[in-house]
Enzyme design. Structure first.
Site, PDB file in Angstrom:
ATOM      1  CB  CYS A  52      -0.931  -0.006   1.209  1.00 33.94           C
ATOM      2  SG  CYS A  52      -1.987   1.459   1.321  1.00 33.94           S
ATOM      3  CB  CYS A  56      -0.669   2.573   4.002  1.00 31.37           C
ATOM      4  SG  CYS A  56      -2.246   1.938   3.392  1.00 31.37           S
ATOM      5  CG  ASP A  57       3.197   1.366   4.454  1.00 27.58           C
ATOM      6  OD1 ASP A  57       2.656   1.829   5.472  1.00 27.58           O
ATOM      7  OD2 ASP A  57       3.116   0.174   4.112  1.00 27.58           O
TER       8      ASP A  57
END
Length: 300
Positions: free
Chosen positions: A129, A132-133
């Protein structure tokens, strides 16, 4: 007892809930992640009516629409589905619900590379992701595996933080990537495609430090983002025998009916849109599935 239980809270599931409530059905949505993959998408530019909209914003709007009409939305992962007479029991980690009809809209599971070191470095450099990261890799070198639109979007997100982004792709050019994304990639000056390359192993100590390619090269990177597609798994136990195509997707007719009477399906998990995985197709299938569920219940 609910009239309609919906498994999955992405665009297809939330749309089915909206239409279910409008048809007067007592509806519940059960999903481990309300909003589905929408919440991982920072920018959507192909949903009708919005020149651009953040995924979490669109997911929140759909959620609010469904609950505003009276649908019950529970953040609960479904672990089982079975038939009970003329109704169905949907079991979650926290309990169970009974419903007269079911819509499956749980979407797809991200496909893994299946190479040595992938599990070891999960959360230690390996991610599925970018949304997300990406901020964790500010000023670092990262790689993305894949050659489709999801790989392109991940690369563009990462380019806003990382110093360099490599796209590792096994073919000699990007066949499935939209020209729009190709132009944006070329314009960044930070993204470098590596064609005709495949990953053999992930290397490092406490964290990922490099990827070993099948050509023998070692690419020094701090992060690896896997974007190689999805798998149509049914992520819960069930005694029901659903008809599937050769790739594992749930077969549905034009009314989104599965091979099990009373069970409908919508979104990426189905054959309904010819594998055209878009928000627009998902919401269409969700609406059709709810209409078909209403007709099924009306006939008794």
């Amino acid at each position: 007892m609910y009239d309609l239980a919906i498994v999955g809270g992405g665009p297809a599931g939330l749309t089915a809930a909206i239409y279910g409530q409008r048809y007067g059905l007592k509806t519940v949505v059960l999903a481990s992640q309300v909003g589905g993959l929408l919440v991982e998408n920072p920018l959507i530019e192909n949903y009708p009516g919005f020149r651009s909209v953040a995924g979490p914003e669109l997911a929140q709007a759909m959620h609010g629409h469904a609950t505003g009409l009276g649908a019950e939305v529970r953040a609960e992962r479904v672990v089982g589905l079975r038939k009970k007479g003329r109704s169905f029991i949907v079991r979650t980690e926290l309990g169970q619900v009974e419903a007269k009809a079911v819509v499956l809209s749980h979407g797809l599971r991200r496909r893994k590379l299946g190479v040595k070191g992938e599990e070891r470095f999960l959360g230690k450099g390996v991610s599925y992701c970018a949304t997300c990261d990406a901020p964790f890799f500010r000023g670092k070198k990262v790689a993305v595996v894949g050659g489709g639109n999801s790989a392109a979007l991940a690369s563009l997100i990462l380019s806003e933080f990382a110093s360099k982004v490599f796209i590792i792709y096994r073919r000699d050019r990007f066949f499935r990537m939209q020209p729009y994304y190709l132009q944006k990639i070329e314009g960044t000056g930070k993204i470098k495609p590596l064609f005709k390359e495949e990953i053999e192993e992930l290397l490092g100590g406490d964290r990922l430090e490099a990827v070993k390619l099948k050509t023998g090269k070692e690419l020094k990177v701090d992060g690896l983002f896997v974007e190689i597609g999805f798998q149509p798994d049914i992520p819960f136990e069930t005694e029901l025998k659903f008809a599937r195509d050769g790739r594992g997707f749930l077969k549905v007719d034009p009314g989104m009916r599965t091979s099990e009477p009373g069970v409908f399906a919508a979104g990426d998990i189905t054959t309904g849109s010819d594998y055209f995985w878009q928000i627009a197709t998902a919401v269409a299938e969700g609406a059709i599935a709810a209409r078909s569920a209403y007709d099924y219940l009306l006939r008794g």
